[in-house]
Design a protein around this motif. Sequence first.
Motif, PDB file in Angstrom:
ATOM      1  N   ARG A 435       0.851  -1.181   0.000  1.00  0.00           N
ATOM      2  CA  ARG A 435       0.000   0.000   0.000  1.00  0.00           C
ATOM      3  C   ARG A 435       0.884   1.227   0.000  1.00  0.00           C
ATOM      4  NH1 ARG A 435      -1.147   1.589   5.772  1.00  0.00           N
ATOM      5  NH2 ARG A 435       0.249   0.340   7.066  1.00  0.00           N
ATOM      6  N   SER A 436       0.291   2.376  -0.222  1.00  0.00           N
ATOM      7  CA  SER A 436       1.039   3.628  -0.132  1.00  0.00           C
ATOM      8  C   SER A 436       0.220   4.619   0.679  1.00  0.00           C
ATOM      9  CB  SER A 436       1.345   4.199  -1.523  1.00  0.00           C
ATOM     10  OG  SER A 436       0.156   4.574  -2.191  1.00  0.00           O
ATOM     11  N   ILE A 437       0.917   5.461   1.430  1.00  0.00           N
ATOM     12  CA  ILE A 437       0.280   6.476   2.253  1.00  0.00           C
ATOM     13  C   ILE A 437       0.858   7.830   1.903  1.00  0.00           C
ATOM     14  CG2 ILE A 437      -0.093   4.859   4.150  1.00  0.00           C
ATOM     15  CD1 ILE A 437       2.259   6.277   5.606  1.00  0.00           C
ATOM     16  N   ILE A 438       0.217   8.891   2.381  1.00  0.00           N
ATOM     17  CA  ILE A 438       0.775  10.230   2.290  1.00  0.00           C
ATOM     18  C   ILE A 438       1.506  10.504   3.602  1.00  0.00           C
ATOM     19  CG2 ILE A 438       0.311  12.668   1.919  1.00  0.00           C
ATOM     20  CD1 ILE A 438      -0.348  10.813  -0.465  1.00  0.00           C
ATOM     21  N   ALA A 439       2.735  11.002   3.499  1.00  0.00           N
ATOM     22  CA  ALA A 439       3.537  11.293   4.678  1.00  0.00           C
ATOM     23  C   ALA A 439       4.250  12.627   4.505  1.00  0.00           C
ATOM     24  CB  ALA A 439       4.555  10.180   4.934  1.00  0.00           C
ATOM     25  N   ALA A 440       4.506  13.302   5.618  1.00  0.00           N
ATOM     26  CA  ALA A 440       5.329  14.513   5.624  1.00  0.00           C
ATOM     27  C   ALA A 440       6.770  14.099   5.884  1.00  0.00           C
ATOM     28  CB  ALA A 440       4.850  15.480   6.700  1.00  0.00           C
ATOM     29  N   VAL A 441       7.693  14.593   5.069  1.00  0.00           N
ATOM     30  CA  VAL A 441       9.097  14.216   5.200  1.00  0.00           C
ATOM     31  C   VAL A 441       9.892  15.394   5.734  1.00  0.00           C
ATOM     32  CG1 VAL A 441       9.546  14.768   2.755  1.00  0.00           C
ATOM     33  CG2 VAL A 441      11.113  13.281   4.003  1.00  0.00           C
ATOM     34  N   ALA A 446      13.099  11.790   8.458  1.00  0.00           N
ATOM     35  CA  ALA A 446      12.010  11.208   9.237  1.00  0.00           C
ATOM     36  C   ALA A 446      10.678  11.444   8.529  1.00  0.00           C
ATOM     37  CB  ALA A 446      11.984  11.819  10.631  1.00  0.00           C
ATOM     38  N   PHE A 447       9.787  10.461   8.654  1.00  0.00           N
ATOM     39  CA  PHE A 447       8.472  10.536   8.026  1.00  0.00           C
ATOM     40  C   PHE A 447       7.387  10.590   9.096  1.00  0.00           C
ATOM     41  CE2 PHE A 447      11.076   8.814   4.684  1.00  0.00           C
ATOM     42  CZ  PHE A 447      10.543   9.334   3.513  1.00  0.00           C
ATOM     43  N   THR A 448       6.411  11.463   8.862  1.00  0.00           N
ATOM     44  CA  THR A 448       5.237  11.534   9.726  1.00  0.00           C
ATOM     45  C   THR A 448       4.015  11.166   8.894  1.00  0.00           C
ATOM     46  OG1 THR A 448       6.233  13.324  11.019  1.00  0.00           O
ATOM     47  CG2 THR A 448       3.839  12.986  11.235  1.00  0.00           C
ATOM     48  N   PRO A 449       3.363  10.022   9.167  1.00  0.00           N
ATOM     49  CA  PRO A 449       2.203   9.626   8.355  1.00  0.00           C
ATOM     50  C   PRO A 449       1.073  10.647   8.445  1.00  0.00           C
ATOM     51  CG  PRO A 449       3.021   7.774   9.648  1.00  0.00           C
ATOM     52  CD  PRO A 449       3.715   8.995  10.169  1.00  0.00           C
ATOM     53  N   VAL A 450       0.458  10.908   7.306  1.00  0.00           N
ATOM     54  CA  VAL A 450      -0.718  11.770   7.243  1.00  0.00           C
ATOM     55  C   VAL A 450      -1.972  10.937   7.008  1.00  0.00           C
ATOM     56  CG1 VAL A 450      -1.846  13.640   5.966  1.00  0.00           C
ATOM     57  CG2 VAL A 450       0.617  13.738   6.419  1.00  0.00           C
ATOM     58  N   ALA A 673       3.879  20.395  -1.889  1.00  0.00           N
ATOM     59  CA  ALA A 673       4.315  21.343  -0.860  1.00  0.00           C
ATOM     60  C   ALA A 673       3.063  21.922  -0.224  1.00  0.00           C
ATOM     61  CB  ALA A 673       5.182  22.437  -1.464  1.00  0.00           C
ATOM     62  N   SER A 674       2.863  21.645   1.054  1.00  0.00           N
ATOM     63  CA  SER A 674       1.655  22.079   1.734  1.00  0.00           C
ATOM     64  C   SER A 674       1.727  23.555   2.084  1.00  0.00           C
ATOM     65  CB  SER A 674       1.456  21.248   3.006  1.00  0.00           C
ATOM     66  OG  SER A 674       0.338  21.683   3.731  1.00  0.00           O
ATOM     67  N   ALA A 675       0.558  24.214   2.112  1.00  0.00           N
ATOM     68  CA  ALA A 675       0.505  25.626   2.481  1.00  0.00           C
ATOM     69  C   ALA A 675       0.901  25.851   3.928  1.00  0.00           C
ATOM     70  CB  ALA A 675      -0.903  26.170   2.231  1.00  0.00           C
ATOM     71  N   ASP A 676       0.917  24.803   4.768  1.00  0.00           N
ATOM     72  CA  ASP A 676       1.370  24.955   6.155  1.00  0.00           C
ATOM     73  C   ASP A 676       2.864  24.712   6.312  1.00  0.00           C
ATOM     74  OD1 ASP A 676       1.604  22.231   5.866  1.00  0.00           O
ATOM     75  OD2 ASP A 676       0.198  21.705   7.468  1.00  0.00           O
ATOM     76  N   GLY A 677       3.591  24.563   5.179  1.00  0.00           N
ATOM     77  CA  GLY A 677       5.046  24.446   5.204  1.00  0.00           C
ATOM     78  C   GLY A 677       5.579  23.035   5.122  1.00  0.00           C
ATOM     79  N   ARG A 678       4.739  22.028   5.181  1.00  0.00           N
ATOM     80  CA  ARG A 678       5.226  20.649   5.121  1.00  0.00           C
ATOM     81  C   ARG A 678       5.507  20.207   3.687  1.00  0.00           C
ATOM     82  NH1 ARG A 678       0.676  17.275   8.017  1.00  0.00           N
ATOM     83  NH2 ARG A 678      -0.591  18.715   6.781  1.00  0.00           N
ATOM     84  N   VAL A 679       6.439  19.261   3.542  1.00  0.00           N
ATOM     85  CA  VAL A 679       6.704  18.607   2.267  1.00  0.00           C
ATOM     86  C   VAL A 679       6.039  17.237   2.329  1.00  0.00           C
ATOM     87  CG1 VAL A 679       8.450  17.743   0.677  1.00  0.00           C
ATOM     88  CG2 VAL A 679       8.879  19.828   1.986  1.00  0.00           C
ATOM     89  N   LEU A 680       5.107  17.005   1.409  1.00  0.00           N
ATOM     90  CA  LEU A 680       4.310  15.786   1.407  1.00  0.00           C
ATOM     91  C   LEU A 680       4.740  14.863   0.278  1.00  0.00           C
ATOM     92  CD1 LEU A 680       0.817  17.488   1.859  1.00  0.00           C
ATOM     93  CD2 LEU A 680       2.234  16.476   3.666  1.00  0.00           C
ATOM     94  N   VAL A 681       4.851  13.580   0.561  1.00  0.00           N
ATOM     95  CA  VAL A 681       5.195  12.593  -0.461  1.00  0.00           C
ATOM     96  C   VAL A 681       4.289  11.385  -0.306  1.00  0.00           C
ATOM     97  CG1 VAL A 681       7.614  13.296  -0.630  1.00  0.00           C
ATOM     98  CG2 VAL A 681       6.958  11.497   0.985  1.00  0.00           C
ATOM     99  N   ALA A 682       4.112  10.649  -1.393  1.00  0.00           N
ATOM    100  CA  ALA A 682       3.465   9.346  -1.335  1.00  0.00           C
ATOM    101  C   ALA A 682       4.535   8.309  -1.043  1.00  0.00           C
ATOM    102  CB  ALA A 682       2.753   9.037  -2.647  1.00  0.00           C
ATOM    103  N   GLN A 683       4.303   7.480  -0.033  1.00  0.00           N
ATOM    104  CA  GLN A 683       5.309   6.536   0.450  1.00  0.00           C
ATOM    105  C   GLN A 683       4.758   5.115   0.410  1.00  0.00           C
ATOM    106  OE1 GLN A 683       6.214   6.860   4.618  1.00  0.00           O
ATOM    107  NE2 GLN A 683       8.244   5.952   4.407  1.00  0.00           N
ATOM    108  N   ASP A 684       5.505   4.201  -0.226  1.00  0.00           N
ATOM    109  CA  ASP A 684       5.111   2.795  -0.269  1.00  0.00           C
ATOM    110  C   ASP A 684       5.396   2.120   1.063  1.00  0.00           C
ATOM    111  OD1 ASP A 684       4.170   2.650  -2.902  1.00  0.00           O
ATOM    112  OD2 ASP A 684       6.196   2.392  -3.698  1.00  0.00           O
ATOM    113  N   LEU A 685       4.496   1.234   1.468  1.00  0.00           N
ATOM    114  CA  LEU A 685       4.678   0.419   2.663  1.00  0.00           C
ATOM    115  C   LEU A 685       4.512  -1.045   2.290  1.00  0.00           C
ATOM    116  CD1 LEU A 685       2.608   2.392   5.344  1.00  0.00           C
ATOM    117  CD2 LEU A 685       5.052   2.559   4.857  1.00  0.00           C
TER     118      LEU A 685
END
Length: 699
Positions: A435-441, A446-450, A673-685
């Motif tokens: 599966r893949s999720i959206i995460a902030a890198v 380090a990744f923070t799942p969204v 690139a989120s308007a709140d300053g985060r960088v978002l990527v799709a990440q495979d798990l």
Amino acid sequence: MNEHVAIQWPELNLARERPFKLAATLVRPAALEVEHGGQVTALEPRVMKVLVALHRSRGQPVSRDELIDLCWGGRIVTEGALNRCVAQLRKALAADPAIRVDTIATVGYRLQLGEASSAPPLTAPPANDVAAPSSPLSRRSMMFLGAGAVVATGAVGGLLAALPHRVNWTTAAYRPLTSDRGLETHPALSPAGDQIVYAQRGDKTQRRDLYLRGVRDGTPVRLTSDPADDHSAAWSPRGDRVAFVRTYPEGPCSLVIVPVPRGPERVVGRCQTSPYTRLSWIDERTLVFGDRPSAADVLRIRALDIETGVARDLTSPSADTLGDADPMVSPDGHQVVFRRSLMHGADDLFLLDLRTGRERALTTDGWKANGYVWSADSRHIFYSSNRGGEFGLWTVDTRIDGPSRQISLGLGQVSFSRMSSDRDNHLAVEIPQGRSIIAAVQPSGAFTPVTDATNWDWDPAGAADGAVAYVSSRSGSSEMWVTRPDGVATRLTSLIASYVTAPAWSPDGARIIFVAVKGRRSEVYIVDRDGGRLRPLTSDGRDKLTPAFMPDGRSVLYVERTGRGYRLMQLAVDGQAAPAPVPGGEGWSNIRRTPDGRFYGLHAGAERVEPVFGSGPSSDARLIGNDEWAVSNEGVFVLRGRRDPIPSVWFHPWGGGGRKWADVPDSAGSIGASADGRVLVAQDLDYQIDLGLIDLKTV
């Protein structure tokens, strides 16, 4: 009583009908399209048959009975069905005032060309089609017909017995071929079906090599060990050689041949512009592949003489399309099936007859067509498609005009983009898992799942309050979703489209625009962040990319692609005016808006990100190959997915040099690139691809 008697003529076969012109309108029966003034309108198969039948009559009336016999094959249908077809036909031809479909009272219909345009020369119907009569039969003629009915019935019965009958396919058995940890892709069964060559790598950070093993058992033997990326193997007709594609990090590919089981490699050709293609053999000396002769050309199918290295074009697609790719030659060597990309997100399968050079559409509805192969008898195509929402295995008969049919697999929901077949109708297929999720890198890596999906999430776009919009297949089909700052996910759409992409937030964070493709038509849609008031903003069906709100939120910009190239279009959100070209907007193929309202983009064929309207700071960001990008108020983020040994995100600040932001070894290939300053990527798990073997049989 109407004395006009209809004869049981053979049903029209649109696949054998040549394109023709009516006044200023071009009719393409095999593609189910009419084109006038650059606008293409799709017709239902039955409506196109009515048009072809009227065209054949050369301006003479055609009775209702004759039209039903010709277009419905003599089946019993109501006159209402014919009336509806004629109404749809008139609507499709309304753009050309020189064309009329007249109703002839108590008789039928007649196709007329007005005085403004003279009718072009009409081609005779194909030899194996019989032209319908164009004038009523007298009672005397009816008596002759009655006397010959017995003879005719016998002849027709013999003809029907000789015609191909529709075949139904089902799965007889399935078994896994590989279960190693990693990615096994691009399966290629030998002609005898006893061996298989495939590409393998441990994870996305490694280049692929080719391996050979027995289908039933055996230890894999490594065929290649080049530092470049080896994939897309194809067995020669004799089964003693394998051709494959070798791709380099920052350049096009080479076509290479290696003997089986071992022997020296030989480079037989080079791709001009395309780093990836599928290979297939016409004969022992000729390979087919997809490529552009030059960067300015549309992708097409080409044939390569492996002895001389000379390549020639087999197809010449229109500049209105994105071109042709991934050819597969039939086992008898007479035909090639390939995928024609009509626009971003809409594909159809086409068939090329190598003996005549004639091509025709096998599918006409734009659903994705990924992997595909031939049946052993060179009659059926098996292909993977998301027709109806979820990916599955489908088949289309190349000898009988009719819709594709889904094959029951009994494997649950599976998708596979590449496959191979042998002379016993075994299919080797890719079976992806994970599966893949959206995460902030973070810069630390380090990744923070969204999101927390059980399927696949991609194409993230973040709002100022922390909400994230994205595309997900968690409901089966690709739909637009939002995850709120509190982690609650909401599905916004139920479009069941072939392609959904490019979400972008309004400046106030209340609405989202995106592109969706349904039935060969691409439109920009708008929806509230809670899923309310979903509606299309456009209705012209043309290819569209990367929409973005203007800073005031009252209008949007988007990229439109036609045969003349790319250009920027602007459209008011309230729908009070039609989309209009942006002055000076020609050539932009991709745009993004920063949270503070500046636009940046790429020109078609260019590598550097630049300000769209000529103002604002610039960046040294360059995009190569499959790089993805996003913009923030501070600069450009580039996801380098394939040119680096490990996929990574690079940050290019305005006016400064680029630096690595973080490695993303499990990148799923999209960034925001989120308007709140985060960088978002799709990440495979837990991502891996194994190979399986499907045994098909007819029922």
